[in-house]
Design a protein around this motif. Structure first.
Motif, PDB file in Angstrom:
ATOM      1  N   GLN A 200       0.519  -9.845  -1.680  1.00  0.00           N
ATOM      2  CA  GLN A 200       1.003  -8.921  -2.716  1.00  0.00           C
ATOM      3  C   GLN A 200       1.454  -9.687  -3.953  1.00  0.00           C
ATOM      4  N   ILE A 201       2.092 -10.838  -3.720  1.00  0.00           N
ATOM      5  CA  ILE A 201       2.539 -11.662  -4.846  1.00  0.00           C
ATOM      6  C   ILE A 201       1.344 -12.226  -5.602  1.00  0.00           C
ATOM      7  N   VAL A 202       0.394 -12.809  -4.848  1.00  0.00           N
ATOM      8  CA  VAL A 202      -0.792 -13.400  -5.476  1.00  0.00           C
ATOM      9  C   VAL A 202      -1.606 -12.327  -6.193  1.00  0.00           C
ATOM     10  N   ALA A 203      -1.757 -11.156  -5.550  1.00  0.00           N
ATOM     11  CA  ALA A 203      -2.523 -10.071  -6.164  1.00  0.00           C
ATOM     12  C   ALA A 203      -1.861  -9.611  -7.456  1.00  0.00           C
ATOM     13  N   GLY A 204      -0.503  -9.595  -7.459  1.00  0.00           N
ATOM     14  CA  GLY A 204       0.206  -9.207  -8.678  1.00  0.00           C
ATOM     15  C   GLY A 204      -0.095 -10.146  -9.827  1.00  0.00           C
ATOM     16  N   PHE A 205      -0.035 -11.461  -9.563  1.00  0.00           N
ATOM     17  CA  PHE A 205      -0.328 -12.436 -10.616  1.00  0.00           C
ATOM     18  C   PHE A 205      -1.813 -12.442 -10.977  1.00  0.00           C
ATOM     19  N   LEU A 206      -2.679 -12.212  -9.968  1.00  0.00           N
ATOM     20  CA  LEU A 206      -4.113 -12.157 -10.228  1.00  0.00           C
ATOM     21  C   LEU A 206      -4.444 -10.962 -11.122  1.00  0.00           C
ATOM     22  N   ASN A 309      -1.089   1.438  -1.596  1.00  0.00           N
ATOM     23  CA  ASN A 309      -1.971   1.817  -2.697  1.00  0.00           C
ATOM     24  C   ASN A 309      -1.279   2.681  -3.746  1.00  0.00           C
ATOM     25  N   GLN A 310      -0.101   3.225  -3.408  1.00  0.00           N
ATOM     26  CA  GLN A 310       0.606   4.115  -4.333  1.00  0.00           C
ATOM     27  C   GLN A 310       1.703   3.399  -5.126  1.00  0.00           C
ATOM     28  N   GLN A 311       2.086   2.204  -4.649  1.00  0.00           N
ATOM     29  CA  GLN A 311       3.274   1.559  -5.191  1.00  0.00           C
ATOM     30  C   GLN A 311       3.186   1.290  -6.686  1.00  0.00           C
ATOM     31  N   SER A 312       2.038   0.788  -7.130  1.00  0.00           N
ATOM     32  CA  SER A 312       1.871   0.498  -8.561  1.00  0.00           C
ATOM     33  C   SER A 312       1.972   1.771  -9.395  1.00  0.00           C
ATOM     34  N   LEU A 313       1.382   2.859  -8.869  1.00  0.00           N
ATOM     35  CA  LEU A 313       1.440   4.136  -9.589  1.00  0.00           C
ATOM     36  C   LEU A 313       2.860   4.685  -9.625  1.00  0.00           C
ATOM     37  N   ILE A 314       3.595   4.492  -8.501  1.00  0.00           N
ATOM     38  CA  ILE A 314       4.985   4.972  -8.429  1.00  0.00           C
ATOM     39  C   ILE A 314       5.858   4.214  -9.430  1.00  0.00           C
ATOM     40  N   VAL A 315       5.722   2.892  -9.440  1.00  0.00           N
ATOM     41  CA  VAL A 315       6.529   2.069 -10.347  1.00  0.00           C
ATOM     42  C   VAL A 315       6.183   2.385 -11.801  1.00  0.00           C
ATOM     43  N   THR A 325       4.591  -3.482 -14.588  1.00  0.00           N
ATOM     44  CA  THR A 325       4.251  -2.957 -13.260  1.00  0.00           C
ATOM     45  C   THR A 325       3.511  -4.000 -12.430  1.00  0.00           C
ATOM     46  N   THR A 326       2.570  -4.718 -13.037  1.00  0.00           N
ATOM     47  CA  THR A 326       1.823  -5.746 -12.292  1.00  0.00           C
ATOM     48  C   THR A 326       2.747  -6.858 -11.816  1.00  0.00           C
ATOM     49  N   LEU A 327       3.744  -7.225 -12.631  1.00  0.00           N
ATOM     50  CA  LEU A 327       4.672  -8.279 -12.242  1.00  0.00           C
ATOM     51  C   LEU A 327       5.674  -7.783 -11.197  1.00  0.00           C
ATOM     52  N   LEU A 328       6.154  -6.548 -11.357  1.00  0.00           N
ATOM     53  CA  LEU A 328       7.113  -5.989 -10.398  1.00  0.00           C
ATOM     54  C   LEU A 328       6.481  -5.759  -9.028  1.00  0.00           C
ATOM     55  N   SER A 329       5.162  -5.643  -8.979  1.00  0.00           N
ATOM     56  CA  SER A 329       4.473  -5.439  -7.699  1.00  0.00           C
ATOM     57  C   SER A 329       4.548  -6.669  -6.808  1.00  0.00           C
ATOM     58  N   CYS A 330       5.012  -7.796  -7.363  1.00  0.00           N
ATOM     59  CA  CYS A 330       5.183  -9.020  -6.565  1.00  0.00           C
ATOM     60  C   CYS A 330       6.426  -8.946  -5.678  1.00  0.00           C
ATOM     61  N   VAL A 331       7.434  -8.183  -6.100  1.00  0.00           N
ATOM     62  CA  VAL A 331       8.721  -8.167  -5.399  1.00  0.00           C
ATOM     63  C   VAL A 331       8.603  -7.659  -3.957  1.00  0.00           C
ATOM     64  N   LYS A 379      16.445   3.441 -13.177  1.00  0.00           N
ATOM     65  CA  LYS A 379      15.224   2.714 -12.828  1.00  0.00           C
ATOM     66  C   LYS A 379      15.477   1.615 -11.798  1.00  0.00           C
ATOM     67  N   VAL A 380      16.569   0.875 -11.977  1.00  0.00           N
ATOM     68  CA  VAL A 380      16.880  -0.237 -11.071  1.00  0.00           C
ATOM     69  C   VAL A 380      17.138   0.281  -9.657  1.00  0.00           C
ATOM     70  N   GLY A 381      17.917   1.337  -9.554  1.00  0.00           N
ATOM     71  CA  GLY A 381      18.211   1.909  -8.244  1.00  0.00           C
ATOM     72  C   GLY A 381      16.955   2.440  -7.563  1.00  0.00           C
ATOM     73  N   LEU A 382      16.093   3.111  -8.331  1.00  0.00           N
ATOM     74  CA  LEU A 382      14.843   3.645  -7.777  1.00  0.00           C
ATOM     75  C   LEU A 382      13.933   2.516  -7.292  1.00  0.00           C
ATOM     76  N   LEU A 383      13.859   1.453  -8.100  1.00  0.00           N
ATOM     77  CA  LEU A 383      13.055   0.285  -7.693  1.00  0.00           C
ATOM     78  C   LEU A 383      13.590  -0.318  -6.399  1.00  0.00           C
ATOM     79  N   PHE A 384      14.912  -0.437  -6.328  1.00  0.00           N
ATOM     80  CA  PHE A 384      15.555  -0.993  -5.133  1.00  0.00           C
ATOM     81  C   PHE A 384      15.209  -0.149  -3.906  1.00  0.00           C
TER      82      PHE A 384
END
Length: 517
Positions: A200-206, A309-315, A325-331, A379-384
């Motif tokens: 997930q981390i590599v895919a985010g940076f890729l 598959n939904q996480q990027s769309l949710i964020v 969004t692409t960078l936050l998908s690494c977390v 936003k921070v709480g929702l992400l958490f």
């Protein structure tokens, strides 16, 4: 079918060569493949703990890196659809929301349809070679995503990916049980499964990197598919040439080290493998209650996996830009790595699988509650809340190792793996349909379903534990089994005595077997 004696007496009479003075000779196909290495005094009789540790470390060096790399690649490949969603694949191929969800579902429907055939092939053919072929086909299908112009084309390549995926986790479960003791197994399964987080981390940076590729006629999401497809192709070649099929023929071990590798597994009482399909073991797997409890756990635990598959769309729906969004998908990947690593080590150290799974799933219930009750402006709480919903992946990892540790008999293990992974597919197939347009942007209904699924899983692990504890107590109370027959096979013209641990008995047939929980 309750004792080893009954099991052997059920062997076809034509396969018996002799039965005299309390001894029975059976066909070599009846026993475990490791029997020739360690039975009859030809193997290493007294296992030196230092030699055993040296061999285990040698096994780790040669197979764990390849397993980790493949699991990293296959999960990244599987989730490229989610990454491509924010790179423009929906617009380029004119996908509706429903069609996009179907692409996530059809992958797992194909996985489900081919899971049992894949497990049978893994028993019948050399494990590493069969996996390598599937990885190669997977790589080609993944690259072909870039050529797809519509839903129909994507549907076909996703079907092929699902078909090939069925060999990976099943093959890894079989291989891990071949090389490691029950306690080691939990940690090793954790090591290769936590590569999902790494991917997930590599895919985010890729994804971040391909966003900056500017080519006419070839979009960023297409580059993502081609790059990951090429990486997978190289991995398939590495597996073909370097990954062993079994400790009995591992190229990096000497003959003496192979014997040590097999004898290390004696405490498991599960042997290495048996290439003959045994119908009675399949039936036993089908009527064993724990098989279906693990299957139900697997299905419910993976309904929430649609978040992948939904996480990027949710964020992105929280108001973040495509770049953020692409960078936050690494977390979530980092969360998964930390929790799986700590979870499997705590489980192995305390020898407590059920309770560790239970505790690690508490954040999974808390996360959906937070997403549902926090104000939309937080936003921070929702992400958490989204991020901690992935902590309980540890429970599924432990369950993969756990079911291998409490199931003996190679055909029974293959059947049980197929059922559990089939249930995994059912859960993953159902999950995407939660995310309907009418539930956006808060998606309250999907988050409630996720919380209920994880809460149910917490109950199931304790129920499995209670079942296994009760069975162990029942066996401890049984009188000793009068099982003094010696079993022999003929190997290279010699009559070799086979130890009970390598008779390919199931956990029900072998009353000395004790369940871990």
């Amino acid at each position: 079918m309750g004792t080893a004696s009954e099991h052997r007496s059920s062997t076809d009479e034509n396969e018996k060569r002799g039965h005299e003075h309390g001894a029975v000779q059976v066909s070599v196909t009846e026993v475990d493949t490791g029997a020739a290495l360690v039975s009859g005094g030809d193997g290493v009789l007294d296992l030196d703990p230092y030699e055993a540790l040296r061999v285990r470390r040698k096994i780790d060096r040669h197979i764990l890196p390849l397993m980790c790399i493949l699991y990293w690649i296959q999960f990244m490949d599987k989730t490229t659809l989610g990454s491509a969603a924010i790179l423009g694949i929906q617009q380029a191929t004119h996908l509706t929301t429903n069609e996009y969800n179907w692409l996530g579902t059809v992958f797992y429907l194909s996985y489900l349809a081919f899971e049992f055939p894949q497990n049978l092939a893994l028993q019948r053919f050399p494990v590493a070679k069969w996996m390598s072929i599937n990885i190669f086909v997977w790589a080609v299908a993944l690259s072909c995503h870039a050529a797809c112009k519509n839903f129909a084309g994507l549907l076909v390549v996703r079907l092929v990916l699902g078909m090939c995926e069925g060999s990976i986790t099943a093959g890894f479960m079989i291989v891990s049980a071949m090389f490691y003791t029950r306690n080691e197994l939990t940690i090793r399964v954790g090591y290769w499964f936590l590569m999902n987080g790494t991917s997930q981390i590599v895919a985010g940076f890729l994804s971040f990197g391909v966003l900056h590729i500017k080519t006419s006629g070839f979009e960023p999401w297409q580059w993502l598919m081609v790059i990951t497809g090429i990486l997978t192709l190289f991995v398939s070649l590495g597996f073909w040439f370097f990954f062993p099929d079994s400790p009995t023929n591992a190229w990096f071990l000497t003959k003496e080290e192979r014997a040590i590798a097999v004898r290390r597994l004696k405490e498991n009482q599960t042997g290495v493998e048996n290439k003959r399909f045994k119908k009675e073991q399949m039936i036993e797997a089908l009527v064993d209650p724990k098989t279906w409890l693990f299957a139900l756990f697997s299905a419910l635990d993976n309904v929430p996996n649609s978040l992948t598959n939904q996480q990027s769309l949710i964020v992105a729906g929280f108001g973040f830009s495509v770049l953020h969004t692409t960078l936050l998908s690494c977390v979530p990947g980092l969360v998964e790595i930390i929790t799986i690593w700590t979870g499997v080590h705590v489980s192995a150290r305390t020898n407590s699988r059920a309770w560790v799974s239970f505790v690690y799933m508490i954040p999974n219930v808390l996360g959906p509650i937070l997403v549902n009750v926090l104000p939309w402006t937080d936003k921070v709480g929702l992400l958490f809340g989204v991020w901690i919903s992935g902590v309980g992946t540890t429970g599924f990892v432990i369950a993969l190792a756990w079911i291998s540790s409490v199931t003996a008999g190679h055909t029974k293990r293959v059947t049980t793996n197929a059922i559990m992974l089939g249930a995994y597919c059912i859960g993953n197939s159902a999950g995407p349909f939660m995310w309907k347009v009418q539930y956006k942007p808060r998606n309250r209904i999907p988050w409630i379903v996720i919380a209920v699924c994880y809460a149910s899983c917490m109950v199931l692990v304790l129920l499995i534990r209670a079942l296994l504890v009760a069975e162990n107590k029942r066996r401890d109370a049984e009188p000793p089994v009068d099982d003094d027959e010696d079993v022999f096979v003929e190997i290279e013209g010699k009559r070799v005595k086979v130890d009970k641990e390598f008779l390919d008995l199931t956990d029900r047939q072998n009353r000395d077997f004790r369940y871990v929980y």
